[in-house]
Design an enzyme around this catalytic site. Structure first.
Site, PDB file in Angstrom:
ATOM      1  N   LYS A 173     -11.769  16.553 -32.738  1.00 35.76           N
ATOM      2  CA  LYS A 173     -11.896  17.261 -31.306  1.00 35.76           C
ATOM      3  C   LYS A 173     -12.120  16.394 -30.391  1.00 35.76           C
ATOM      4  O   LYS A 173     -12.967  15.309 -30.382  1.00 35.76           O
ATOM      5  CB  LYS A 173     -12.826  18.269 -31.144  1.00 35.76           C
ATOM      6  CG  LYS A 173     -12.638  19.562 -32.113  1.00 35.76           C
ATOM      7  CD  LYS A 173     -11.233  20.187 -31.582  1.00 35.76           C
ATOM      8  CE  LYS A 173     -11.590  21.127 -30.338  1.00 35.76           C
ATOM      9  NZ  LYS A 173     -12.419  22.351 -30.704  1.00 35.76           N
ATOM     10  N   GLU A 179     -14.120  22.082 -18.168  1.00 33.48           N
ATOM     11  CA  GLU A 179     -14.683  23.277 -18.345  1.00 33.48           C
ATOM     12  C   GLU A 179     -15.871  23.823 -17.654  1.00 33.48           C
ATOM     13  O   GLU A 179     -15.988  24.591 -17.101  1.00 33.48           O
ATOM     14  CB  GLU A 179     -15.051  23.369 -19.974  1.00 33.48           C
ATOM     15  CG  GLU A 179     -13.562  23.514 -20.671  1.00 33.48           C
ATOM     16  CD  GLU A 179     -13.856  23.496 -22.042  1.00 33.48           C
ATOM     17  OE1 GLU A 179     -14.530  24.138 -22.858  1.00 33.48           O
ATOM     18  OE2 GLU A 179     -13.542  22.297 -22.786  1.00 33.48           O
ATOM     19  N   SER A 204     -16.859  17.195 -30.981  1.00 32.80           N
ATOM     20  CA  SER A 204     -17.448  18.345 -31.692  1.00 32.80           C
ATOM     21  C   SER A 204     -18.352  17.736 -32.623  1.00 32.80           C
ATOM     22  O   SER A 204     -18.086  16.803 -33.080  1.00 32.80           O
ATOM     23  CB  SER A 204     -16.312  18.971 -32.153  1.00 32.80           C
ATOM     24  OG  SER A 204     -16.860  19.768 -33.165  1.00 32.80           O
ATOM     25  N   HIS A 220       3.943  32.093 -13.307  1.00 33.74           N
ATOM     26  CA  HIS A 220       3.478  32.908 -14.428  1.00 33.74           C
ATOM     27  C   HIS A 220       3.208  32.175 -15.793  1.00 33.74           C
ATOM     28  O   HIS A 220       3.362  32.852 -16.923  1.00 33.74           O
ATOM     29  CB  HIS A 220       4.355  34.195 -14.879  1.00 33.74           C
ATOM     30  CG  HIS A 220       4.974  34.793 -13.308  1.00 33.74           C
ATOM     31  ND1 HIS A 220       4.537  35.905 -12.893  1.00 33.74           N
ATOM     32  CD2 HIS A 220       6.267  34.436 -12.635  1.00 33.74           C
ATOM     33  CE1 HIS A 220       5.070  36.321 -11.755  1.00 33.74           C
ATOM     34  NE2 HIS A 220       5.958  35.507 -11.737  1.00 33.74           N
TER      35      HIS A 220
END
Ligand code: ARG
Length: 456
Positions: free
Chosen positions: A280, A287, A274, A153
């Site tokens: 970043k 992804e 970025s 979980h």
């Protein structure tokens, strides 16, 4: 190819709509191998002479060499790869070329080509899967004995080794490899000789032709053989499953690479910056892989939907099997390759995983097990420890900071040795059942995989 029956030319629009050569040109090598094997069958049956067979074979090999050099012009007007190659052959060698299509239809031809294409793609995807497994094993070994929390979980559950977590993915990919091998075995029968749907009155030795193409046998029902694309669905499923596994690993990597977890560091070569936020470092490979897995599942859905309502036997709809197939093969191959590279450049941040794993709550189950070993029934032990957890939270006092007397207010079964089970190392060593993450088990699994993968 069918001008005999028609008085009008095909409309340009229909040609553009129906052409497949812009994508099925990729079948050329298999189409040529199939045609050469077929010509050997024609020779054996006495339909063509040895001279004609040799003209066909060398003509086709010359065409293949030109295609590979980029010197061959595929023509949309000739619709597909099969007609492009055959027309060119006939243009070059004349009457012998015109005999090649005897006892054959594009229906059994394309079914054969696609099986051959799937077969060789499976072999290369299998290699990439093995390489990915090896990269995971190697990353697990580099992580050494790094301990981390195992989650359910997405809540901290019990301690595990980072290696144990990565080896879970090695297991998943092993099932993927087995599915690919199983699919390969089932698809390796030759449809050629099934004709358009009902074979031919001209009898070729199908087993002889099949042996030239490395098939294990021949299909047994001509109608099934020309309309069957089950093997494409199976392969697309096996590929989707790889995609799903890579997507789950992506999600783990994305979480781990966040500042909140900071469990792993990805190499600069496998992350992106970025354009706006200078600080970043984004896990784009993970992804993208999570995103691309959607395409793989979509392609499987396209194929299943394509075949579900088809009457027997071949229908032109089946031409639509190729683009999803090619796309899935390309996508999963690239995903496996780039993921293998990324995992090879991924390092566990042991200080962070171990600081997180030192949360004493991770040993709550071990305390319950302690009580069980001291004669308390598990359900009762679970409740006792539940109260102990609530006490620990309320008093802001870790298990390790409590006295034996405090423990004993919850259960008389606690004795002085309870402190020993509050140790991460002991807790992991105790998990020595098959499949559980004791240090010995994990070392054994790493050695097992290393050996299995070096043999594969
Ligand atoms: N391009 C076609 C396909 O991929 C080849 C078979 C065509 N057969 C036919 N009867 N029109 O399915």
């Amino acid at each position: 190819m069918w001008k005999g029956r028609f008085a009008q030319e095909t409309s340009a629009l229909v040609q553009r709509y129906g052409e497949s050569v812009s994508f099925d040109w990729r079948l050329y090598a298999h189409d040529i191998a199939g045609s050469i094997a077929h010509s050997k069958g024609l020779l054996k049956a006495g339909i063509i002479t040895a001279e004609e067979q040799s003209q066909i074979e060398s003509g086709l090999l010359a065409i293949r060499a030109e295609i590979e050099k980029g010197d061959f012009e595929f023509k949309e007007a000739l619709e597909d790869v099969h007609m492009n190659i055959e027309a060119e052959l006939t243009k070059r060698i004349g009457p012998a070329g015109a005999k090649l299509h005897t006892a054959r239809s594009r229906n059994d031809q394309v079914a054969t080509d696609v099986r051959l294409y799937c077969r060789s793609s499976i072999d290369s995807i299998l290699k990439l899967t093995r390489a990915m497994q090896a990269a995971l094993v190697e990353c697990a070994e580099r992580g050494g004995e790094a301990v981390m929390p195992g989650y359910t979980h997405l809540q901290r559950g019990q301690p595990v080794f980072f290696a144990h977590h990565l080896l879970a993915y090695v297991e998943m990919l092993e099932r993927d490899a087995a599915r690919l091998a199983d699919c390969r075995q089932r698809l390796n029968v030759m449809p050629l000789g099934s004709g358009a749907l009902a074979g031919s009155t001209i009898i070729l030795d199908r087993d002889f032709v099949a042996s030239h193409l490395g098939f294990d046998g021949v299909t047994q029902n001509s109608m099934d053989a020309v309309s069957d694309r089950d093997f494409v669905a199976e392969l697309l499923f096996a590929i989707s499953m790889i995609g799903v596994h890579l997507s789950r690993l992506s999600e783990d990597v994305i979480l781990w690479a966040s500042a909140e977890f900071a469990f792993v560091t990805l190499s600069d070569a496998h992350t992106t910056g970025s354009s706006l936020m200078p600080q970043k470092k984004n896990p784009d490979v993970a992804e993208l892989t999570r995103g691309k897995s959607a395409r793989l599942i979509g392609n499987l859905m396209s194929l299943l939907t394509l075949i579900k309502g088809l009457p027997m036997t071949y229908n032109r709809d089946l031409q639509e099997d190729k683009e999803p197939l090619f796309d899935s093969i390309d996508t999963v191959s690239l995903a496996l390759e780039v993921f293998t590279e990324m995992v090879s450049g991924m390092d566990v941040n042991r200080a962070k995983t171990e600081a997180t794993a030192s949360d004493p709550m991770l040993l709550a189950t071990d305390l319950a097990d302690y009580l069980v070993n001291h004669g308390v029934p598990f359900r009762q032990a679970h409740e006792v420890i539940g109260k102990l957890v609530a006490y620990s939270i309320a008093e802001k006092k870790a298990f390790g900071d409590m006295s034996l007397a405090e423990f004993q207010t919850f259960s008389k079964a606690f004795e002085a040795d309870v402190m020993a089970c509050l140790n991460l190392k002991t807790a992991l060593e105790a998990r020595k059942g098959i499949g559980a993450p004791s240090p010995q088990n994990v070392a054994h699994q790493l050695a097992r995989w290393r050996k299995a993968l070096s043999a594969a």
